[in-house]
Design a protein around this motif. Structure first.
Motif, PDB file in Angstrom:
ATOM      1  N   GLN A 137       0.854  -1.203   0.000  1.00 51.17           N
ATOM      2  CA  GLN A 137       0.000   0.000   0.000  1.00 51.17           C
ATOM      3  C   GLN A 137       0.875   1.232   0.000  1.00 51.17           C
ATOM      4  N   PHE A 138       0.394   2.269  -0.664  1.00 53.07           N
ATOM      5  CA  PHE A 138       1.220   3.454  -0.785  1.00 53.07           C
ATOM      6  C   PHE A 138       1.433   4.166   0.547  1.00 53.07           C
ATOM      7  N   SER A 139       2.663   4.543   0.779  1.00 55.56           N
ATOM      8  CA  SER A 139       2.995   5.502   1.835  1.00 55.56           C
ATOM      9  C   SER A 139       4.211   6.234   1.294  1.00 55.56           C
ATOM     10  N   SER A 140       4.667   7.257   1.973  1.00 52.80           N
ATOM     11  CA  SER A 140       5.773   8.007   1.369  1.00 52.80           C
ATOM     12  C   SER A 140       7.065   7.172   1.382  1.00 52.80           C
ATOM     13  N   ASN A 141       8.058   7.650   0.714  1.00 52.60           N
ATOM     14  CA  ASN A 141       9.369   6.983   0.652  1.00 52.60           C
ATOM     15  C   ASN A 141       9.364   5.608   0.009  1.00 52.60           C
ATOM     16  N   GLN A 142       8.556   5.456  -1.033  1.00 55.12           N
ATOM     17  CA  GLN A 142       8.598   4.191  -1.757  1.00 55.12           C
ATOM     18  C   GLN A 142       8.802   4.471  -3.226  1.00 55.12           C
ATOM     19  N   SER A 143       9.502   3.576  -3.880  1.00 56.37           N
ATOM     20  CA  SER A 143       9.712   3.807  -5.307  1.00 56.37           C
ATOM     21  C   SER A 143       8.691   2.995  -6.113  1.00 56.37           C
ATOM     22  N   TYR A 144       8.567   3.362  -7.375  1.00 59.19           N
ATOM     23  CA  TYR A 144       7.691   2.620  -8.287  1.00 59.19           C
ATOM     24  C   TYR A 144       8.543   1.982  -9.360  1.00 59.19           C
ATOM     25  N   ARG A 145       8.211   0.749  -9.675  1.00 54.17           N
ATOM     26  CA  ARG A 145       8.863   0.063 -10.792  1.00 54.17           C
ATOM     27  C   ARG A 145       7.832  -0.213 -11.864  1.00 54.17           C
ATOM     28  N   VAL A 146       8.297  -0.193 -13.098  1.00 50.72           N
ATOM     29  CA  VAL A 146       7.399  -0.522 -14.188  1.00 50.72           C
ATOM     30  C   VAL A 146       7.506  -2.028 -14.452  1.00 50.72           C
ATOM     31  N   LYS A 147       6.366  -2.648 -14.693  1.00 52.35           N
ATOM     32  CA  LYS A 147       6.370  -4.093 -15.012  1.00 52.35           C
ATOM     33  C   LYS A 147       6.878  -4.272 -16.427  1.00 52.35           C
ATOM     34  N   THR A 148       7.813  -5.135 -16.633  1.00 53.33           N
ATOM     35  CA  THR A 148       8.327  -5.326 -18.002  1.00 53.33           C
ATOM     36  C   THR A 148       7.760  -6.605 -18.602  1.00 53.33           C
ATOM     37  N   GLU A 149       7.905  -6.705 -19.919  1.00 54.19           N
ATOM     38  CA  GLU A 149       7.380  -7.867 -20.660  1.00 54.19           C
ATOM     39  C   GLU A 149       8.561  -8.594 -21.289  1.00 54.19           C
ATOM     40  N   PRO A 150       8.378  -9.870 -21.582  1.00 52.73           N
ATOM     41  CA  PRO A 150       9.511 -10.600 -22.164  1.00 52.73           C
ATOM     42  C   PRO A 150       9.770 -10.309 -23.654  1.00 52.73           C
ATOM     43  N   SER A 151       9.034  -9.377 -24.227  1.00 52.61           N
ATOM     44  CA  SER A 151       9.223  -9.140 -25.673  1.00 52.61           C
ATOM     45  C   SER A 151      10.468  -8.302 -25.956  1.00 52.61           C
ATOM     46  N   ASN A 152      10.944  -8.383 -27.198  1.00 51.00           N
ATOM     47  CA  ASN A 152      12.135  -7.621 -27.603  1.00 51.00           C
ATOM     48  C   ASN A 152      11.755  -6.210 -28.008  1.00 51.00           C
ATOM     49  N   ILE A 153      12.622  -5.270 -27.674  1.00 46.07           N
ATOM     50  CA  ILE A 153      12.465  -3.895 -28.173  1.00 46.07           C
ATOM     51  C   ILE A 153      13.628  -3.659 -29.120  1.00 46.07           C
ATOM     52  N   SER A 154      13.328  -3.296 -30.355  1.00 44.51           N
ATOM     53  CA  SER A 154      14.386  -3.035 -31.347  1.00 44.51           C
ATOM     54  C   SER A 154      14.266  -1.612 -31.818  1.00 44.51           C
ATOM     55  N   PHE A 155      15.389  -1.019 -32.111  1.00 39.61           N
ATOM     56  CA  PHE A 155      15.348   0.308 -32.719  1.00 39.61           C
ATOM     57  C   PHE A 155      16.538   0.496 -33.636  1.00 39.61           C
ATOM     58  N   TYR A 156      16.395   1.475 -34.526  1.00 37.48           N
ATOM     59  CA  TYR A 156      17.476   1.784 -35.449  1.00 37.48           C
ATOM     60  C   TYR A 156      18.085   3.109 -35.033  1.00 37.48           C
TER      61      TYR A 156
END
Ligand code: GLU
Length: 308
Positions: free
Chosen positions: A133-152
């Motif tokens: 549950q939220f209280s101060s002094n906590q960080s947030y992480r983004v959930k990642t997916e197993p897919s590939n990210i490609s860029f040029y």
């Protein structure tokens, strides 16, 4: 691959010290690239991390840029004024269930495996199922997916990364209650309509994370152009952390010509610049017409790397 026009580029220094030769090279490359597409060049002060900022560095960087003949379009943007905007996007991601609260300490993290390529710890999702549950002094992480990210990348070519495997769920909101670099940079590039990001190669490997966030937030994808790093005689990147010397403001023309040498301006053109006593603006305008940044890898920039 084509470049979107109208082109909008940016230089985004963190005010953690004075401008040094490495940051001059980045500023110059992004400026030349923007102006060669008749585009805009914006200046953004990335002071989101209040613990890294050094008092007065923003003004000293701005002054150095002016002394070297740079002219930015639009008003300078300070990330420290934009916390409420970053918070809105954090809330959006939170409502969509794309992030979670993490209260792991640095020590906890050090128990996980390190990615050899990035030197970063791969987060083991310890807090993912805890539903904290939220209280101060906590960080947030983004959930990642197993897919590939490609860029040029317009200089480095193609790159692919599997974020979940190679990076893990990463921090987008710091426990000290401000946005992480990744979140702030992605939001600012979107809201400032940046079409291409030109910056040092040290951020190349972080780019898929930024693209991942762009996708989550339904933002446009920017183009990328990562330039080689200037390294010192010990093989370290010239950086404020490594105590790189501030630029000598008595010799701005000489500094610019040296930066153009690093960026691959050919010998005849360099000789021309050294022979004529052009001022900074004239040197930059000459470079816009005569420097092809795409040829950087075929020039002697690597040789120069080892002598700085
Ligand atoms: N603020 C970063 C730095 O000074 C640059 C970030 C970026 O260009 O995306 O190294």
């Amino acid at each position: 691959m084509t470049i979107n026009t109208p082109y909008i580029g940016r230089f985004a220094p963190s005010p953690t010290g004075d401008l040094h030769f490495g940051s001059l090279v980045t500023a110059l490359a992004s400026y030349i690239r923007a102006k060669s597409f008749s585009g805009k060049w914006l200046l953004r002060i990335e002071d989101v991390d209040i613990y890294r900022n050094q008092k007065g560095s923003d003004l000293s960087i701005i002054n150095s840029l002016l002394q070297h003949g740079f002219q930015w379009d639009d008003e300078i943007v300070y990330q420290s004024n934009r916390s409420h905007i970053y918070k809105e996007y954090l809330n959006k991601l939170s409502l969509e269930n794309k992030v979670y609260i993490c209260n792991c300490s640095r020590k906890d993290l050090q128990k996980s495996v390190k990615n050899i390529e990035t030197g970063e710890y791969l987060y083991q999702r310890t807090c993912f199922r805890k539903n904290i549950q939220f209280s101060s002094n906590q960080s947030y992480r983004v959930k990642t997916e197993p897919s590939n990210i490609s860029f040029y990348d317009h200089l480095q070519g193609f790159f692919t990364q599997n974020i979940e495997r190679d990076v893990g769920d990463f921090i987008i909101w710091r426990k000290e209650n401000f946005a992480s670099y990744q979140l702030a940079v992605v939001i600012d590039d979107e809201l400032q309509n940046i079409t291409e990001v030109v910056r040092g190669y040290d951020l190349f490997v972080q780019t898929p994370r930024q693209i991942y966030l762009q996708n989550l937030l339904n933002f446009r994808r920017t183009e990328y152009f990562h330039i080689p790093l200037v390294i010192d005689m010990f093989g370290n990147k010239l950086s404020k952390q490594n105590k790189a010397k501030p630029l000598n403001l008595q010799t701005p023309e000489k500094n610019l010509i040296q930066a153009l040498d690093f960026l691959g301006l050919e010998e005849n053109a360099l000789r021309h610049l050294r022979k004529n006593s052009y001022n900074c603006k004239e040197i930059i305008n000459y470079a816009i017409k005569n420097l092809n940044l795409n040829l950087m890898f075929q020039t002697k920039s690597k040789e120069l790397n080892s002598t700085l």
